[in-house]
Write a protein that holds these residues in place. Structure first.
Motif, PDB file in Angstrom:
ATOM      1  N   ALA A 242     -10.929  15.849   5.275  1.00  0.00           N
ATOM      2  CA  ALA A 242     -11.685  15.519   3.759  1.00  0.00           C
ATOM      3  C   ALA A 242     -10.762  15.575   2.676  1.00  0.00           C
ATOM      4  CB  ALA A 242     -12.854  16.670   3.584  1.00  0.00           C
ATOM      5  N   ILE A 243      -9.815  16.290   2.575  1.00  0.00           N
ATOM      6  CA  ILE A 243      -8.512  16.416   1.801  1.00  0.00           C
ATOM      7  C   ILE A 243      -7.934  15.173   1.657  1.00  0.00           C
ATOM      8  CG2 ILE A 243      -6.413  17.570   1.037  1.00  0.00           C
ATOM      9  CD1 ILE A 243      -7.492  20.298   2.125  1.00  0.00           C
ATOM     10  N   ALA A 244      -7.480  14.712   2.694  1.00  0.00           N
ATOM     11  CA  ALA A 244      -6.769  13.380   2.841  1.00  0.00           C
ATOM     12  C   ALA A 244      -7.567  12.359   2.460  1.00  0.00           C
ATOM     13  CB  ALA A 244      -6.295  13.361   4.285  1.00  0.00           C
ATOM     14  N   GLU A 245      -8.657  12.145   2.612  1.00  0.00           N
ATOM     15  CA  GLU A 245      -9.747  11.075   2.060  1.00  0.00           C
ATOM     16  C   GLU A 245      -9.791  11.125   0.668  1.00  0.00           C
ATOM     17  OE1 GLU A 245     -12.850  11.807   4.558  1.00  0.00           O
ATOM     18  OE2 GLU A 245     -12.289  10.476   6.298  1.00  0.00           O
ATOM     19  N   GLU A 246      -9.880  12.343   0.040  1.00  0.00           N
ATOM     20  CA  GLU A 246     -10.206  12.611  -1.142  1.00  0.00           C
ATOM     21  C   GLU A 246      -9.053  12.175  -2.243  1.00  0.00           C
ATOM     22  OE1 GLU A 246     -11.038  16.565  -2.044  1.00  0.00           O
ATOM     23  OE2 GLU A 246     -12.740  16.778  -1.040  1.00  0.00           O
ATOM     24  N   ARG A 247      -7.777  12.212  -1.281  1.00  0.00           N
ATOM     25  CA  ARG A 247      -6.575  11.816  -2.008  1.00  0.00           C
ATOM     26  C   ARG A 247      -6.282  10.211  -1.871  1.00  0.00           C
ATOM     27  NH1 ARG A 247      -3.307  16.794   0.296  1.00  0.00           N
ATOM     28  NH2 ARG A 247      -3.057  18.153  -1.527  1.00  0.00           N
ATOM     29  N   GLY A 248      -7.336   9.581  -1.273  1.00  0.00           N
ATOM     30  CA  GLY A 248      -7.004   8.090  -1.108  1.00  0.00           C
ATOM     31  C   GLY A 248      -6.246   7.697  -0.158  1.00  0.00           C
ATOM     32  N   MET A 249      -5.910   8.531   1.038  1.00  0.00           N
ATOM     33  CA  MET A 249      -5.126   8.242   1.884  1.00  0.00           C
ATOM     34  C   MET A 249      -5.662   6.891   2.737  1.00  0.00           C
ATOM     35  SD  MET A 249      -2.983  10.650   4.633  1.00  0.00           S
ATOM     36  CE  MET A 249      -2.229  11.336   3.047  1.00  0.00           C
ATOM     37  N   ALA A 250      -4.629   5.953   3.038  1.00  0.00           N
ATOM     38  CA  ALA A 250      -5.180   4.791   3.733  1.00  0.00           C
ATOM     39  C   ALA A 250      -5.889   5.159   5.059  1.00  0.00           C
ATOM     40  CB  ALA A 250      -4.082   3.729   4.034  1.00  0.00           C
ATOM     41  N   ALA A 251      -6.937   4.182   5.369  1.00  0.00           N
ATOM     42  CA  ALA A 251      -7.782   4.575   6.693  1.00  0.00           C
ATOM     43  C   ALA A 251      -6.997   4.226   8.035  1.00  0.00           C
ATOM     44  CB  ALA A 251      -8.825   3.279   6.459  1.00  0.00           C
ATOM     45  N   SER A 252      -6.000   3.377   7.772  1.00  0.00           N
ATOM     46  CA  SER A 252      -5.289   3.285   8.758  1.00  0.00           C
ATOM     47  C   SER A 252      -4.407   4.561   9.264  1.00  0.00           C
ATOM     48  CB  SER A 252      -4.155   1.899   8.883  1.00  0.00           C
ATOM     49  OG  SER A 252      -3.336   2.008   7.631  1.00  0.00           O
ATOM     50  N   ALA A 253      -3.798   5.113   8.314  1.00  0.00           N
ATOM     51  CA  ALA A 253      -3.095   6.487   8.397  1.00  0.00           C
ATOM     52  C   ALA A 253      -3.861   7.457   8.959  1.00  0.00           C
ATOM     53  CB  ALA A 253      -2.293   6.701   7.137  1.00  0.00           C
ATOM     54  N   LEU A 254      -5.243   7.292   8.866  1.00  0.00           N
ATOM     55  CA  LEU A 254      -5.842   8.719   9.335  1.00  0.00           C
ATOM     56  C   LEU A 254      -6.895   8.001  10.605  1.00  0.00           C
ATOM     57  CD1 LEU A 254      -7.815   9.551   6.190  1.00  0.00           C
ATOM     58  CD2 LEU A 254      -5.965  10.637   7.153  1.00  0.00           C
TER      59      LEU A 254
END
Length: 510
Positions: A242-254
Protein backbone atom coordinates in the motif's frame (compact mmCIF):
# COMPACT_ATOMS: atom_id res chain seq x y z
CA UNK A 1 37.96 10.50 -9.03
CA UNK A 2 37.82 13.45 -11.42
CA UNK A 3 35.44 16.39 -11.08
CA UNK A 4 33.64 15.29 -14.28
CA UNK A 5 33.15 11.77 -12.89
CA UNK A 6 31.73 13.21 -9.67
CA UNK A 7 29.39 15.41 -11.68
CA UNK A 8 28.29 12.40 -13.74
CA UNK A 9 27.66 10.38 -10.56
CA UNK A 10 25.39 13.15 -9.27
CA UNK A 11 23.49 13.26 -12.59
CA UNK A 12 23.14 9.46 -12.63
CA UNK A 13 21.43 9.62 -9.23
CA UNK A 14 19.16 12.35 -10.62
CA UNK A 15 18.32 10.27 -13.68
CA UNK A 16 17.25 7.35 -11.46
CA UNK A 17 15.25 9.33 -8.92
CA UNK A 18 12.54 10.93 -11.05
CA UNK A 19 14.62 13.77 -12.50
CA UNK A 20 15.69 12.18 -15.77
CA UNK A 21 14.68 15.20 -17.87
CA UNK A 22 16.88 17.53 -15.81
CA UNK A 23 19.80 15.10 -15.93
CA UNK A 24 19.43 14.74 -19.71
CA UNK A 25 19.41 18.52 -20.24
CA UNK A 26 22.58 18.99 -18.18
CA UNK A 27 24.38 16.09 -19.88
CA UNK A 28 23.49 17.33 -23.36
CA UNK A 29 24.65 20.84 -22.47
CA UNK A 30 27.95 19.37 -21.30
CA UNK A 31 28.34 17.22 -24.45
CA UNK A 32 27.32 20.07 -26.73
CA UNK A 33 25.24 17.79 -28.92
CA UNK A 34 28.36 16.11 -30.35
CA UNK A 35 29.97 12.68 -30.23
CA UNK A 36 32.97 13.85 -28.22
CA UNK A 37 32.97 14.14 -24.46
CA UNK A 38 33.60 11.71 -21.62
CA UNK A 39 32.01 8.28 -21.52
CA UNK A 40 30.44 8.96 -18.12
CA UNK A 41 28.42 11.87 -19.55
CA UNK A 42 27.30 9.78 -22.52
CA UNK A 43 26.07 7.23 -19.95
CA UNK A 44 24.05 9.91 -18.14
CA UNK A 45 22.45 10.82 -21.46
CA UNK A 46 21.70 7.20 -22.42
CA UNK A 47 20.29 6.32 -19.01
CA UNK A 48 18.14 9.44 -18.92
CA UNK A 49 16.74 8.63 -22.38
CA UNK A 50 15.94 5.11 -21.18
CA UNK A 51 14.17 6.35 -18.06
CA UNK A 52 12.23 8.89 -20.12
CA UNK A 53 10.81 6.05 -22.21
CA UNK A 54 12.94 6.50 -25.36
CA UNK A 55 14.95 3.25 -25.57
CA UNK A 56 15.38 3.57 -29.36
CA UNK A 57 17.39 6.79 -28.83
CA UNK A 58 19.32 5.19 -25.96
CA UNK A 59 20.92 2.49 -28.15
CA UNK A 60 22.98 4.92 -30.34
CA UNK A 61 23.77 6.86 -27.15
CA UNK A 62 25.33 3.69 -25.72
CA UNK A 63 27.29 3.33 -28.99
CA UNK A 64 28.75 6.82 -28.49
CA UNK A 65 29.54 5.92 -24.90
CA UNK A 66 31.44 2.80 -26.00
CA UNK A 67 33.47 4.86 -28.50
CA UNK A 68 34.34 7.38 -25.78
CA UNK A 69 35.30 4.59 -23.35
CA UNK A 70 37.72 3.10 -25.90
CA UNK A 71 39.17 6.55 -26.48
CA UNK A 72 39.66 6.98 -22.72
CA UNK A 73 40.98 3.44 -22.26
CA UNK A 74 38.30 2.88 -19.58
CA UNK A 75 37.32 -0.81 -19.28
CA UNK A 76 34.63 0.00 -16.70
CA UNK A 77 32.74 2.49 -18.84
CA UNK A 78 33.21 0.25 -21.89
CA UNK A 79 31.67 -2.65 -19.96
CA UNK A 80 28.82 -0.42 -18.86
CA UNK A 81 28.17 0.68 -22.46
CA UNK A 82 28.27 -2.84 -23.91
CA UNK A 83 26.10 -4.40 -21.20
CA UNK A 84 23.57 -1.55 -21.17
CA UNK A 85 23.30 -1.61 -24.95
CA UNK A 86 22.79 -5.39 -24.84
CA UNK A 87 19.96 -5.00 -22.33
CA UNK A 88 18.32 -2.26 -24.39
CA UNK A 89 18.53 -4.29 -27.60
CA UNK A 90 17.16 -7.33 -25.79
CA UNK A 91 14.08 -5.37 -24.66
CA UNK A 92 13.61 -3.89 -28.14
CA UNK A 93 14.24 -7.15 -30.01
CA UNK A 94 17.02 -5.43 -31.98
CA UNK A 95 20.68 -6.17 -32.62
CA UNK A 96 22.14 -9.57 -33.40
CA UNK A 97 19.72 -11.59 -31.30
CA UNK A 98 20.44 -13.61 -28.20
CA UNK A 99 23.95 -14.63 -29.31
CA UNK A 100 24.96 -11.01 -29.87
CA UNK A 101 23.55 -9.99 -26.48
CA UNK A 102 25.43 -12.81 -24.74
CA UNK A 103 28.68 -11.91 -26.50
CA UNK A 104 28.37 -8.26 -25.48
CA UNK A 105 27.73 -9.28 -21.86
CA UNK A 106 30.68 -11.67 -21.80
CA UNK A 107 32.98 -9.04 -23.31
CA UNK A 108 31.70 -6.51 -20.77
CA UNK A 109 32.17 -8.91 -17.84
CA UNK A 110 35.79 -9.60 -18.71
CA UNK A 111 36.51 -5.94 -19.44
CA UNK A 112 35.11 -4.65 -16.13
CA UNK A 113 37.35 -6.99 -14.14
CA UNK A 114 40.27 -4.75 -15.16
CA UNK A 115 38.71 -1.48 -13.91
CA UNK A 116 39.98 0.14 -10.69
CA UNK A 117 38.23 3.54 -10.84
CA UNK A 118 35.28 3.03 -8.44
CA UNK A 119 32.43 4.79 -10.25
CA UNK A 120 33.24 3.23 -13.63
CA UNK A 121 33.75 -0.18 -12.02
CA UNK A 122 30.48 -0.07 -10.05
CA UNK A 123 28.40 1.06 -13.03
CA UNK A 124 30.05 -1.54 -15.24
CA UNK A 125 29.39 -4.32 -12.72
CA UNK A 126 25.77 -3.31 -12.23
CA UNK A 127 25.14 -3.10 -15.98
CA UNK A 128 26.51 -6.62 -16.45
CA UNK A 129 24.41 -7.88 -13.53
CA UNK A 130 21.23 -6.33 -14.98
CA UNK A 131 21.94 -7.86 -18.38
CA UNK A 132 22.38 -11.36 -16.97
CA UNK A 133 19.33 -10.92 -14.71
CA UNK A 134 17.11 -9.98 -17.64
CA UNK A 135 18.22 -13.20 -19.36
CA UNK A 136 17.40 -15.12 -16.13
CA UNK A 137 21.01 -16.27 -15.79
CA UNK A 138 20.76 -15.93 -12.04
CA UNK A 139 24.00 -17.75 -11.25
CA UNK A 140 26.01 -14.98 -12.98
CA UNK A 141 24.37 -11.99 -11.30
CA UNK A 142 25.12 -11.96 -7.59
CA UNK A 143 28.92 -11.70 -7.73
CA UNK A 144 28.69 -8.40 -9.62
CA UNK A 145 26.35 -6.86 -7.04
CA UNK A 146 28.72 -8.09 -4.30
CA UNK A 147 31.61 -6.20 -5.93
CA UNK A 148 29.45 -3.09 -6.50
CA UNK A 149 28.46 -3.17 -2.82
CA UNK A 150 32.07 -3.57 -1.66
CA UNK A 151 33.27 -0.68 -3.87
CA UNK A 152 30.53 1.75 -2.78
CA UNK A 153 31.26 4.01 0.24
CA UNK A 154 29.48 2.99 3.49
CA UNK A 155 27.40 6.18 3.57
CA UNK A 156 26.32 5.78 -0.06
CA UNK A 157 22.64 5.03 -0.58
CA UNK A 158 23.55 2.77 -3.49
CA UNK A 159 24.69 0.03 -1.09
CA UNK A 160 21.07 -0.54 -0.02
CA UNK A 161 20.10 -0.62 -3.70
CA UNK A 162 22.64 -3.35 -4.51
CA UNK A 163 21.44 -5.38 -1.51
CA UNK A 164 17.82 -4.98 -2.65
CA UNK A 165 18.82 -6.13 -6.14
CA UNK A 166 20.28 -9.28 -4.55
CA UNK A 167 16.98 -9.85 -2.71
CA UNK A 168 15.05 -9.37 -5.96
CA UNK A 169 17.42 -11.79 -7.72
CA UNK A 170 16.69 -14.57 -5.22
CA UNK A 171 12.93 -13.93 -5.24
CA UNK A 172 12.81 -14.24 -9.04
CA UNK A 173 15.06 -17.29 -8.90
CA UNK A 174 12.63 -18.85 -6.39
CA UNK A 175 9.63 -18.07 -8.60
CA UNK A 176 11.20 -19.86 -11.54
CA UNK A 177 12.21 -22.84 -9.40
CA UNK A 178 8.58 -23.13 -8.26
CA UNK A 179 7.58 -23.14 -11.94
CA UNK A 180 9.68 -26.27 -12.54
CA UNK A 181 8.75 -28.05 -9.30
CA UNK A 182 12.01 -27.52 -7.39
CA UNK A 183 10.35 -26.50 -4.12
CA UNK A 184 13.29 -27.04 -1.74
CA UNK A 185 15.57 -24.99 -3.97
CA UNK A 186 12.96 -22.24 -4.19
CA UNK A 187 12.64 -22.05 -0.40
CA UNK A 188 16.42 -21.77 0.01
CA UNK A 189 16.36 -18.77 -2.33
CA UNK A 190 13.50 -17.06 -0.51
CA UNK A 191 15.56 -17.43 2.69
CA UNK A 192 18.50 -15.71 0.92
CA UNK A 193 16.15 -13.04 -0.38
CA UNK A 194 14.95 -12.25 3.15
CA UNK A 195 18.53 -11.98 4.42
CA UNK A 196 19.51 -9.49 1.68
CA UNK A 197 16.25 -7.54 2.01
CA UNK A 198 16.67 -7.03 5.77
CA UNK A 199 20.26 -5.86 5.24
CA UNK A 200 19.04 -3.46 2.57
CA UNK A 201 16.42 -2.01 4.93
CA UNK A 202 19.02 -1.60 7.68
CA UNK A 203 21.57 0.11 5.41
CA UNK A 204 19.25 2.52 3.56
CA UNK A 205 20.83 5.98 3.48
CA UNK A 206 20.35 9.33 1.81
CA UNK A 207 17.29 11.34 0.74
CA UNK A 208 15.50 8.25 -0.65
CA UNK A 209 16.26 6.07 2.38
CA UNK A 210 12.61 5.69 3.40
CA UNK A 211 11.63 4.56 -0.11
CA UNK A 212 14.33 1.90 -0.26
CA UNK A 213 13.71 0.79 3.34
CA UNK A 214 10.00 0.21 2.74
CA UNK A 215 10.61 -1.49 -0.60
CA UNK A 216 13.20 -3.78 1.02
CA UNK A 217 10.78 -4.67 3.82
CA UNK A 218 8.17 -5.49 1.16
CA UNK A 219 10.65 -7.88 -0.45
CA UNK A 220 11.49 -9.41 2.95
CA UNK A 221 7.77 -10.01 3.59
CA UNK A 222 7.40 -11.68 0.17
CA UNK A 223 10.35 -13.93 1.04
CA UNK A 224 8.52 -15.20 4.16
CA UNK A 225 5.31 -16.08 2.30
CA UNK A 226 6.34 -19.69 1.56
CA UNK A 227 8.08 -20.37 4.87
CA UNK A 228 7.41 -19.55 8.51
CA UNK A 229 4.79 -17.05 9.63
CA UNK A 230 2.71 -16.68 6.44
CA UNK A 231 0.10 -14.69 8.41
CA UNK A 232 2.68 -12.07 9.42
CA UNK A 233 4.05 -12.07 5.87
CA UNK A 234 0.57 -11.38 4.46
CA UNK A 235 0.06 -8.44 6.84
CA UNK A 236 3.48 -6.94 6.01
CA UNK A 237 3.06 -7.40 2.26
CA UNK A 238 -0.30 -5.63 2.38
CA UNK A 239 1.15 -2.80 4.46
CA UNK A 240 4.27 -2.12 2.41
CA UNK A 241 2.50 -2.73 -0.90
CA UNK A 242 0.00 0.00 0.00
CA UNK A 243 2.86 2.38 0.80
CA UNK A 244 4.56 1.63 -2.53
CA UNK A 245 1.33 2.14 -4.46
CA UNK A 246 0.68 5.44 -2.66
CA UNK A 247 4.15 6.58 -3.73
CA UNK A 248 3.22 5.90 -7.33
CA UNK A 249 5.66 3.05 -7.87
CA UNK A 250 5.31 1.51 -11.35
CA UNK A 251 3.03 -1.51 -11.68
CA UNK A 252 5.81 -3.48 -13.41
CA UNK A 253 8.08 -2.95 -10.37
CA UNK A 254 5.42 -4.36 -8.02
CA UNK A 255 4.08 -7.21 -10.17
CA UNK A 256 6.42 -9.79 -8.59
CA UNK A 257 4.80 -9.27 -5.15
CA UNK A 258 1.28 -10.44 -5.99
CA UNK A 259 1.96 -14.21 -6.29
CA UNK A 260 3.76 -14.09 -2.94
CA UNK A 261 0.91 -12.10 -1.38
CA UNK A 262 -1.69 -14.57 -2.60
CA UNK A 263 0.34 -17.55 -1.33
CA UNK A 264 0.80 -15.93 2.10
CA UNK A 265 -2.97 -15.29 2.33
CA UNK A 266 -3.87 -18.85 1.31
CA UNK A 267 -1.41 -20.37 3.80
CA UNK A 268 -2.96 -18.15 6.49
CA UNK A 269 -6.42 -19.59 5.82
CA UNK A 270 -7.65 -16.49 3.94
CA UNK A 271 -8.46 -18.18 0.61
CA UNK A 272 -11.12 -15.70 -0.54
CA UNK A 273 -8.74 -12.79 -0.08
CA UNK A 274 -5.96 -14.76 -1.83
CA UNK A 275 -8.26 -15.34 -4.82
CA UNK A 276 -9.20 -11.66 -4.94
CA UNK A 277 -5.51 -10.64 -4.93
CA UNK A 278 -4.48 -13.07 -7.67
CA UNK A 279 -7.55 -12.26 -9.79
CA UNK A 280 -6.60 -8.58 -9.69
CA UNK A 281 -2.99 -9.48 -10.47
CA UNK A 282 -3.99 -11.47 -13.56
CA UNK A 283 -6.30 -8.73 -14.79
CA UNK A 284 -3.72 -6.00 -14.15
CA UNK A 285 -0.59 -7.66 -15.48
CA UNK A 286 1.46 -4.88 -17.15
CA UNK A 287 2.59 -5.59 -20.72
CA UNK A 288 6.26 -5.26 -19.68
CA UNK A 289 5.98 -7.67 -16.73
CA UNK A 290 8.15 -10.25 -18.50
CA UNK A 291 7.65 -13.97 -19.09
CA UNK A 292 8.51 -15.14 -15.57
CA UNK A 293 6.19 -12.82 -13.64
CA UNK A 294 3.40 -13.45 -16.14
CA UNK A 295 3.84 -17.23 -15.86
CA UNK A 296 4.15 -17.17 -12.06
CA UNK A 297 1.02 -15.05 -11.73
CA UNK A 298 -1.03 -17.36 -13.96
CA UNK A 299 0.31 -20.49 -12.27
CA UNK A 300 -0.53 -19.14 -8.81
CA UNK A 301 -4.00 -18.29 -10.12
CA UNK A 302 -4.45 -21.85 -11.46
CA UNK A 303 -3.26 -23.45 -8.20
CA UNK A 304 -5.61 -21.34 -6.08
CA UNK A 305 -8.61 -21.78 -8.40
CA UNK A 306 -8.11 -25.58 -8.55
CA UNK A 307 -10.62 -26.19 -11.37
CA UNK A 308 -10.41 -28.58 -14.30
CA UNK A 309 -9.79 -25.70 -16.70
CA UNK A 310 -7.12 -24.35 -14.37
CA UNK A 311 -5.50 -27.79 -14.22
CA UNK A 312 -5.25 -27.93 -18.03
CA UNK A 313 -3.78 -24.45 -18.16
CA UNK A 314 -1.30 -25.29 -15.39
CA UNK A 315 -0.07 -28.42 -17.20
CA UNK A 316 0.54 -26.35 -20.34
CA UNK A 317 2.26 -23.66 -18.30
CA UNK A 318 4.47 -26.21 -16.56
CA UNK A 319 5.51 -27.68 -19.92
CA UNK A 320 6.43 -24.21 -21.17
CA UNK A 321 8.27 -23.43 -17.92
CA UNK A 322 10.31 -26.63 -18.28
CA UNK A 323 11.27 -25.69 -21.82
CA UNK A 324 12.25 -22.18 -20.71
CA UNK A 325 14.34 -23.62 -17.86
CA UNK A 326 16.20 -25.92 -20.23
CA UNK A 327 16.80 -23.02 -22.60
CA UNK A 328 18.16 -21.02 -19.66
CA UNK A 329 20.61 -23.81 -18.83
CA UNK A 330 21.78 -23.93 -22.46
CA UNK A 331 22.39 -20.17 -22.34
CA UNK A 332 24.51 -20.66 -19.20
CA UNK A 333 26.60 -23.23 -21.04
CA UNK A 334 26.96 -20.85 -24.00
CA UNK A 335 28.15 -18.06 -21.70
CA UNK A 336 30.78 -20.30 -20.10
CA UNK A 337 32.06 -21.30 -23.55
CA UNK A 338 32.09 -17.64 -24.69
CA UNK A 339 33.97 -16.63 -21.53
CA UNK A 340 36.66 -19.20 -22.20
CA UNK A 341 37.10 -17.98 -25.78
CA UNK A 342 37.04 -14.31 -24.75
CA UNK A 343 39.64 -14.91 -22.03
CA UNK A 344 41.89 -16.63 -24.56
CA UNK A 345 41.47 -13.69 -26.93
CA UNK A 346 42.26 -11.16 -24.20
CA UNK A 347 45.27 -13.16 -23.03
CA UNK A 348 46.53 -13.36 -26.61
CA UNK A 349 46.15 -9.59 -27.03
CA UNK A 350 47.91 -8.98 -23.72
CA UNK A 351 50.75 -11.27 -24.74
CA UNK A 352 51.06 -9.50 -28.09
CA UNK A 353 51.13 -6.10 -26.38
CA UNK A 354 53.65 -7.31 -23.84
CA UNK A 355 55.88 -8.59 -26.63
CA UNK A 356 55.88 -5.11 -28.16
CA UNK A 357 56.54 -3.20 -24.93
CA UNK A 358 59.65 -2.47 -22.95
CA UNK A 359 59.11 -4.00 -19.52
CA UNK A 360 60.93 -1.24 -17.63
CA UNK A 361 59.45 1.91 -19.18
CA UNK A 362 56.17 0.67 -20.67
CA UNK A 363 56.91 2.22 -24.06
CA UNK A 364 57.54 0.34 -27.32
CA UNK A 365 60.60 -1.90 -27.51
CA UNK A 366 63.13 -2.32 -30.31
CA UNK A 367 61.14 -5.07 -32.01
CA UNK A 368 58.04 -2.86 -32.17
CA UNK A 369 60.08 0.06 -33.51
CA UNK A 370 61.69 -2.09 -36.24
CA UNK A 371 58.25 -3.39 -37.27
CA UNK A 372 56.91 0.17 -37.45
CA UNK A 373 59.81 1.18 -39.71
CA UNK A 374 59.15 -1.78 -42.02
CA UNK A 375 55.42 -1.01 -42.14
CA UNK A 376 56.15 2.65 -42.92
CA UNK A 377 58.21 1.57 -45.95
CA UNK A 378 55.05 0.08 -47.47
CA UNK A 379 54.24 3.68 -48.45
CA UNK A 380 57.65 4.81 -49.75
CA UNK A 381 56.57 8.37 -50.66
CA UNK A 382 55.36 9.29 -47.16
CA UNK A 383 57.40 11.84 -45.20
CA UNK A 384 59.00 10.91 -41.86
CA UNK A 385 61.49 12.25 -39.39
CA UNK A 386 63.48 10.10 -36.98
CA UNK A 387 65.18 10.95 -33.70
CA UNK A 388 67.90 8.92 -32.02
CA UNK A 389 68.16 9.78 -28.33
CA UNK A 390 70.98 8.74 -25.99
CA UNK A 391 71.06 9.45 -22.25
CA UNK A 392 74.01 11.45 -20.94
CA UNK A 393 75.52 10.72 -17.48
CA UNK A 394 73.52 7.54 -17.08
CA UNK A 395 76.54 5.52 -15.91
CA UNK A 396 77.10 8.16 -13.25
CA UNK A 397 73.58 7.54 -11.86
CA UNK A 398 74.08 3.79 -11.77
CA UNK A 399 77.53 4.07 -10.18
CA UNK A 400 76.61 6.59 -7.48
CA UNK A 401 72.96 5.88 -6.70
CA UNK A 402 72.53 2.25 -7.76
CA UNK A 403 70.65 0.42 -10.47
CA UNK A 404 67.22 1.06 -8.91
CA UNK A 405 67.85 4.79 -9.25
CA UNK A 406 69.01 4.21 -12.82
CA UNK A 407 65.79 2.36 -13.63
CA UNK A 408 63.72 5.16 -12.08
CA UNK A 409 65.66 7.72 -14.15
CA UNK A 410 64.96 5.80 -17.37
CA UNK A 411 61.24 5.70 -16.58
CA UNK A 412 61.23 9.45 -15.89
CA UNK A 413 63.14 10.14 -19.11
CA UNK A 414 60.73 7.99 -21.14
CA UNK A 415 57.80 9.92 -19.61
CA UNK A 416 59.44 13.27 -20.39
CA UNK A 417 60.18 12.29 -24.00
CA UNK A 418 56.70 10.85 -24.57
CA UNK A 419 55.01 13.98 -23.25
CA UNK A 420 56.36 15.95 -26.23
CA UNK A 421 54.83 13.67 -28.87
CA UNK A 422 51.57 13.45 -30.78
CA UNK A 423 49.23 10.45 -30.65
CA UNK A 424 50.51 9.15 -34.01
CA UNK A 425 54.20 9.35 -33.06
CA UNK A 426 56.14 6.34 -31.79
CA UNK A 427 58.68 6.38 -28.94
CA UNK A 428 60.70 3.23 -28.32
CA UNK A 429 63.50 2.13 -26.03
CA UNK A 430 66.11 0.46 -28.19
CA UNK A 431 67.99 -0.91 -25.21
CA UNK A 432 70.13 0.36 -22.35
CA UNK A 433 69.77 4.13 -22.18
CA UNK A 434 68.99 4.69 -25.88
CA UNK A 435 65.64 5.68 -27.38
CA UNK A 436 64.28 6.22 -30.90
CA UNK A 437 61.35 8.25 -32.18
CA UNK A 438 59.38 7.95 -35.43
CA UNK A 439 57.53 11.11 -36.48
CA UNK A 440 55.12 10.58 -39.41
CA UNK A 441 54.51 13.56 -41.68
CA UNK A 442 57.20 15.84 -40.20
CA UNK A 443 60.20 17.35 -41.92
CA UNK A 444 63.56 18.06 -40.30
CA UNK A 445 62.70 21.59 -39.12
CA UNK A 446 59.61 20.51 -37.18
CA UNK A 447 61.39 17.43 -35.86
CA UNK A 448 64.20 19.62 -34.47
CA UNK A 449 61.61 21.60 -32.50
CA UNK A 450 60.30 18.33 -31.02
CA UNK A 451 63.85 17.28 -30.15
CA UNK A 452 64.59 20.62 -28.47
CA UNK A 453 61.47 20.25 -26.33
CA UNK A 454 62.62 16.78 -25.36
CA UNK A 455 66.07 18.04 -24.30
CA UNK A 456 64.48 20.76 -22.17
CA UNK A 457 61.96 18.32 -20.63
CA UNK A 458 64.67 15.85 -19.56
CA UNK A 459 66.82 18.67 -18.22
CA UNK A 460 63.85 19.73 -16.05
CA UNK A 461 63.31 16.32 -14.38
CA UNK A 462 63.68 16.92 -10.62
CA UNK A 463 66.65 15.32 -8.84
CA UNK A 464 67.90 13.72 -12.05
CA UNK A 465 71.36 14.69 -13.36
CA UNK A 466 70.80 12.99 -16.71
CA UNK A 467 70.43 14.90 -19.96
CA UNK A 468 69.96 13.64 -23.52
CA UNK A 469 71.73 13.95 -26.85
CA UNK A 470 69.44 13.87 -29.88
CA UNK A 471 70.19 13.28 -33.53
CA UNK A 472 67.53 14.24 -36.09
CA UNK A 473 67.04 13.25 -39.74
CA UNK A 474 64.13 13.73 -42.15
CA UNK A 475 63.40 11.62 -45.19
CA UNK A 476 60.86 9.67 -47.22
CA UNK A 477 59.74 6.28 -45.90
CA UNK A 478 61.75 4.44 -48.55
CA UNK A 479 64.99 5.76 -47.04
CA UNK A 480 64.23 5.33 -43.34
CA UNK A 481 67.16 2.94 -42.67
CA UNK A 482 69.59 5.56 -44.05
CA UNK A 483 67.89 8.29 -42.03
CA UNK A 484 68.29 6.26 -38.84
CA UNK A 485 72.01 5.79 -39.54
CA UNK A 486 72.49 9.53 -40.15
CA UNK A 487 70.47 10.43 -37.03
CA UNK A 488 72.65 8.06 -35.00
CA UNK A 489 75.82 9.71 -36.31
CA UNK A 490 74.40 13.17 -35.49
CA UNK A 491 73.53 12.03 -31.98
CA UNK A 492 77.12 10.87 -31.34
CA UNK A 493 78.45 14.20 -32.53
CA UNK A 494 76.29 15.89 -29.87
CA UNK A 495 77.63 13.52 -27.23
CA UNK A 496 81.23 14.28 -28.22
CA UNK A 497 80.47 17.97 -27.64
CA UNK A 498 79.28 17.23 -24.11
CA UNK A 499 75.66 16.17 -24.75
CA UNK A 500 72.46 17.92 -23.71
CA UNK A 501 71.68 19.12 -27.22
CA UNK A 502 70.34 18.47 -30.70
CA UNK A 503 71.96 18.08 -34.11
CA UNK A 504 70.16 17.50 -37.39
CA UNK A 505 71.28 16.41 -40.81
CA UNK A 506 70.02 17.71 -44.14
CA UNK A 507 67.09 15.69 -45.44
CA UNK A 508 68.37 12.41 -46.83
CA UNK A 509 66.34 12.86 -49.99
CA UNK A 510 64.55 16.08 -50.93
Amino acid sequence: MTEITQQAARLLEQAQSGQAAEALAEAEMFLGGGSDGPACMHFVRALALTNLGDPHAAVPAFDLMATAAVRENSPGWLACALASRASAQLRLGEGEGETGVLQDLVTAEIAVSGESEPIAAVNGRVAVAIGYFELRLYELVGAHYDVAYAMSPPDNGNRAMWLFNQAELHLFWALELYQVGQVAGAESHTAEAERYAMRSAAEARGPDAAVWRDFALLAAACARADREDPAGAAIDIERYLAIAEERGMAASALAFTYPFHAVALRRSGRLDEALAVIDRAVDGLPPDAGWLITAATHRTHAVLRDTDDAEVGMRYGDTLAGAMWRHRLRMLQSVEAMKSLELLRVQHEQASRAAALDALTGIANRGAFDRAVRQAQDKPADRFAVLLVDTDKFKQINDTAGHAAGDAALRSIADALGAQLREQDLLARLGGDEFAVLLPGLGTTDAVRVAERMVAAVRAIPACPATVSVGVAGTYAADLPDALRHADEAMYRVKRRGGDGVESVVDIRV
